[in-house]
Write an enzyme that holds these catalytic residues in place. Sequence first.
Site, PDB file in Angstrom:
ATOM      1  N   GLU A   1       1.116  -0.615   8.025  1.00 58.98           N
ATOM      2  CA  GLU A   1       2.565  -0.782   8.032  1.00 58.98           C
ATOM      3  C   GLU A   1       3.166   0.025   6.888  1.00 58.98           C
ATOM      4  OE1 GLU A   1       4.362  -2.465  10.482  1.00 58.98           O
ATOM      5  OE2 GLU A   1       5.438  -0.916   9.402  1.00 58.98           O
TER       6      GLU A   1
ATOM      7  N   LYS B   1      -2.844   4.885   3.997  1.00 64.12           N
ATOM      8  CA  LYS B   1      -1.912   3.842   3.565  1.00 64.12           C
ATOM      9  C   LYS B   1      -1.995   3.661   2.047  1.00 64.12           C
ATOM     10  CE  LYS B   1       0.847   0.536   3.237  1.00 64.12           C
ATOM     11  NZ  LYS B   1       1.454  -0.592   3.829  1.00 64.12           N
TER      12      LYS B   1
ATOM     13  N   CYS C   1       2.602  -4.644  -2.865  1.00 62.46           N
ATOM     14  CA  CYS C   1       1.690  -3.565  -2.444  1.00 62.46           C
ATOM     15  C   CYS C   1       1.279  -2.563  -3.510  1.00 62.46           C
ATOM     16  CB  CYS C   1       2.326  -2.815  -1.278  1.00 62.46           C
ATOM     17  SG  CYS C   1       2.256  -3.774   0.227  1.00 62.46           S
TER      18      CYS C   1
HETATM   19  C1  UDX Z   1       1.197  -8.391   3.198  1.00 61.24           C
HETATM   20  C2  UDX Z   1       0.512  -7.380   4.055  1.00 61.24           C
HETATM   21  O1  UDX Z   1       0.166  -7.781   5.345  1.00 61.24           O
HETATM   22  C3  UDX Z   1      -0.462  -6.695   3.356  1.00 61.24           C
HETATM   23  O2  UDX Z   1      -0.531  -5.403   3.913  1.00 61.24           O
HETATM   24  C4  UDX Z   1      -0.142  -6.542   1.965  1.00 61.24           C
HETATM   25  O3  UDX Z   1      -1.256  -5.917   1.454  1.00 61.24           O
HETATM   26  C5  UDX Z   1       0.180  -7.831   1.222  1.00 61.24           C
HETATM   27  O4  UDX Z   1       0.589  -8.804   2.018  1.00 61.24           O
HETATM   28  P1  UDX Z   1       2.744 -10.167   3.833  1.00 61.24           P
HETATM   29  O5  UDX Z   1       3.205 -10.310   5.236  1.00 61.24           O
HETATM   30  O6  UDX Z   1       3.658  -9.533   2.858  1.00 61.24           O
HETATM   31  O7  UDX Z   1       1.383  -9.444   3.924  1.00 61.24           O
HETATM   32  O8  UDX Z   1       2.089 -11.472   3.215  1.00 61.24           O
HETATM   33  P2  UDX Z   1       2.587 -12.928   3.294  1.00 61.24           P
HETATM   34  O9  UDX Z   1       4.074 -12.955   3.344  1.00 61.24           O
HETATM   35  O10 UDX Z   1       1.847 -13.641   2.224  1.00 61.24           O
HETATM   36  O11 UDX Z   1       2.076 -13.424   4.743  1.00 61.24           O
HETATM   37  C6  UDX Z   1       0.765 -13.612   5.096  1.00 61.24           C
HETATM   38  C7  UDX Z   1       0.696 -14.859   5.962  1.00 61.24           C
HETATM   39  O12 UDX Z   1      -0.616 -14.982   6.495  1.00 61.24           O
HETATM   40  C8  UDX Z   1       0.992 -16.177   5.223  1.00 61.24           C
HETATM   41  O13 UDX Z   1       2.089 -16.815   5.831  1.00 61.24           O
HETATM   42  C9  UDX Z   1      -0.301 -16.978   5.375  1.00 61.24           C
HETATM   43  O14 UDX Z   1      -0.076 -18.363   5.538  1.00 61.24           O
HETATM   44  C10 UDX Z   1      -0.900 -16.365   6.614  1.00 61.24           C
HETATM   45  N1  UDX Z   1      -2.342 -16.575   6.761  1.00 61.24           N
HETATM   46  C11 UDX Z   1      -3.180 -16.228   5.772  1.00 61.24           C
HETATM   47  C12 UDX Z   1      -2.828 -17.105   7.943  1.00 61.24           C
HETATM   48  O15 UDX Z   1      -2.081 -17.446   8.851  1.00 61.24           O
HETATM   49  N2  UDX Z   1      -4.175 -17.226   8.095  1.00 61.24           N
HETATM   50  C13 UDX Z   1      -5.058 -16.902   7.132  1.00 61.24           C
HETATM   51  O16 UDX Z   1      -6.267 -17.051   7.298  1.00 61.24           O
HETATM   52  C14 UDX Z   1      -4.531 -16.383   5.914  1.00 61.24           C
HETATM   53  C1  UDX Z   2       6.377  -0.299  -0.388  1.00 60.50           C
HETATM   54  C2  UDX Z   2       6.389   1.010   0.403  1.00 60.50           C
HETATM   55  O1  UDX Z   2       7.630   1.685   0.196  1.00 60.50           O
HETATM   56  C3  UDX Z   2       6.161   0.730   1.872  1.00 60.50           C
HETATM   57  O2  UDX Z   2       6.054   1.952   2.590  1.00 60.50           O
HETATM   58  C4  UDX Z   2       4.870  -0.063   2.034  1.00 60.50           C
HETATM   59  O3  UDX Z   2       4.633  -0.370   3.389  1.00 60.50           O
HETATM   60  C5  UDX Z   2       4.917  -1.335   1.223  1.00 60.50           C
HETATM   61  O4  UDX Z   2       5.184  -1.006  -0.157  1.00 60.50           O
HETATM   62  P1  UDX Z   2       8.129  -2.225  -0.879  1.00 60.50           P
HETATM   63  O5  UDX Z   2       7.175  -2.626  -1.948  1.00 60.50           O
HETATM   64  O6  UDX Z   2       8.625  -3.243   0.075  1.00 60.50           O
HETATM   65  O7  UDX Z   2       7.495  -1.055   0.012  1.00 60.50           O
HETATM   66  O8  UDX Z   2       9.425  -1.581  -1.555  1.00 60.50           O
HETATM   67  P2  UDX Z   2       9.788  -0.162  -2.201  1.00 60.50           P
HETATM   68  O9  UDX Z   2      11.130   0.208  -1.737  1.00 60.50           O
HETATM   69  O10 UDX Z   2       8.723   0.833  -2.017  1.00 60.50           O
HETATM   70  O11 UDX Z   2       9.934  -0.525  -3.751  1.00 60.50           O
HETATM   71  C6  UDX Z   2       8.826  -0.881  -4.547  1.00 60.50           C
HETATM   72  C7  UDX Z   2       9.256  -1.025  -5.987  1.00 60.50           C
HETATM   73  O12 UDX Z   2       9.601   0.232  -6.547  1.00 60.50           O
HETATM   74  C8  UDX Z   2      10.477  -1.928  -6.201  1.00 60.50           C
HETATM   75  O13 UDX Z   2      10.264  -2.744  -7.324  1.00 60.50           O
HETATM   76  C9  UDX Z   2      11.594  -0.941  -6.435  1.00 60.50           C
HETATM   77  O14 UDX Z   2      12.644  -1.472  -7.193  1.00 60.50           O
HETATM   78  C10 UDX Z   2      10.863   0.154  -7.179  1.00 60.50           C
HETATM   79  N1  UDX Z   2      11.529   1.471  -7.095  1.00 60.50           N
HETATM   80  C11 UDX Z   2      11.654   2.096  -5.880  1.00 60.50           C
HETATM   81  C12 UDX Z   2      12.011   2.081  -8.254  1.00 60.50           C
HETATM   82  O15 UDX Z   2      11.900   1.531  -9.357  1.00 60.50           O
HETATM   83  N2  UDX Z   2      12.587   3.324  -8.144  1.00 60.50           N
HETATM   84  C13 UDX Z   2      12.722   3.974  -6.961  1.00 60.50           C
HETATM   85  O16 UDX Z   2      13.248   5.092  -6.951  1.00 60.50           O
HETATM   86  C14 UDX Z   2      12.245   3.339  -5.795  1.00 60.50           C
END
Ligand code: UDX
Ligand code: UDX
Length: 467
Positions: free
Chosen positions: A170, A225, A281
Amino acid sequence: MLKVDIKNICCIGAGYVGGPTMAVIADKCPDIKINVVDLNELRIASWNSNDLEDLPIYEPGLKEIINRVRNKNLFFSTDTERYISEADAIFISVNTPIKVSGLGAGQASNLCWVESCARQIARDAKGHTIVIEKSTLPVRTAEIIKEIIISSTNSSEGDSKTFSILSNPEFLAEGTAIDDLINPDRVLIGGDDNFAIQSLIEIYSRWVDRKKILSTNLWSSELSKLVANAFLAQRISSINSISALCEATGADISEVSRAVGLDQRIGSKFLNAGPGFGGSCFKKDILNLVYLCNFFGLKTVADFWEQVISINDWQQKRIYELIVHKLFGNIYGKKIVLLGFSFKANTNDTRESPSIQMSKYFLDEGANLTIHDPRVSRDQVSKELCNYRKKIGNFRGYWDFESDVYKSIENADGIIILTEWEEYSKLDWKKISNLVRKPGWVFDTRKIADKDSIKKTSLNYWSVGEG
Ligand code: UDX
Ligand code: UDX
């Protein structure tokens, strides 16, 4: 392998990635039934709430889509077993945090949830199933998933189950997730089963130009990624390192960013200086990259990437030190207001937010901290700061949460803008100058406040990267 016409999808993990991604696929593919399952009953209850303001995730445009597709072709449930067994394709979207102990602690991802998903899939899936890694995972995790699934299914006699494993990372950023999903720069699908890849391409190509859908081998997809996130984070550390030089020399980081970014080879995005990157991330993915490089004996490469994180930590520390210095070297008992607790604007996500470390620095100094954020709740702040209250001599630094921004500022000695929420760019500084304790300071780590208005008041002003 077989060509599968995907009609039923199960997504394991109803988080920041699984929820919005499945909502968009459901919206674009009304003929496909999608079940998002999660262990967390409360989270599923929030996704099913009648009040769309209660959705567990704040993301612009999300509630409108949920309103259109929920209980039509998008369903949220805790019945993992049932929906795995009905699915033609299963997305794994569970969290993969950094290990806190054991081998690789502090760097490697904890794959226990991915592994348990693989075991559940091996047990409950029926017929031919495409298993898709959506979570960002260390390179070669697909191999682990494959091995677990294949060894588990072979062990049950007469099992006619078959699987194809794909990686489909993603690239959505929080705050713009819906737009990123609808108009992606690219969709990446890694795998070695062309039929499975074609099946997934057929879903995305309903709204994404086929030229933007890339297929690669599994490892290239997983590595791309990590590398994309490492490159993005590296740009932020680069610009933040230069922000310190701008402050020292009298240059202005906004002007430097603009001048540099106009070079098309560099580009203008991700050049905003700030308090350092947060989010679930960047840090995790770079640590994974570092771990991988060290594992393969590439120590110099590992050291190079580790510096991106060092600069990020340093930027927060240097801003905190500078603030203490401006407040006469002492913030013991002073009121410090943090504006913004989410790691960026337009999300309620606080994972790795710079505000967490900043809060801890100020509490260590014995400050009286007030936190405001338009979308993050007091409970969430409490979870992040836990019982972080430091006792210094007879004084205890403590934090409080205030949902009214002007109330939060009353009698403040220092106001620190940490998240670039739009409402902070529209604050009434004349009013604020009458609320603070003199001499009041405004520290803008995001360069969004109306500097001209602030300068018309008695408030002192500092902003990142401005000499
Ligand atoms: C992200 C991304 O998927 C991953 O790429 C990134 O590295 C960090 O986390 P995100 O959707 O942001 O996931 O995480 P989160 O909001 O914590 O959601 C994960 C969900 O998976 C939670 O709601 C948790 O309860 C669920 N989960 C976890 C299950 O349903 N089964 C499991 O065994 C473990
Ligand atoms: C990031 C990647 O952009 C996305 O492609 C990946 O799938 C998940 O991780 P996210 O962490 O949701 O997404 O937000 P992003 O907009 O990338 O910002 C990350 C952090 O960098 C934030 O704390 C943001 O405030 C900071 N940032 C971003 C800066 O300080 N300066 C910038 O110019 C851009």
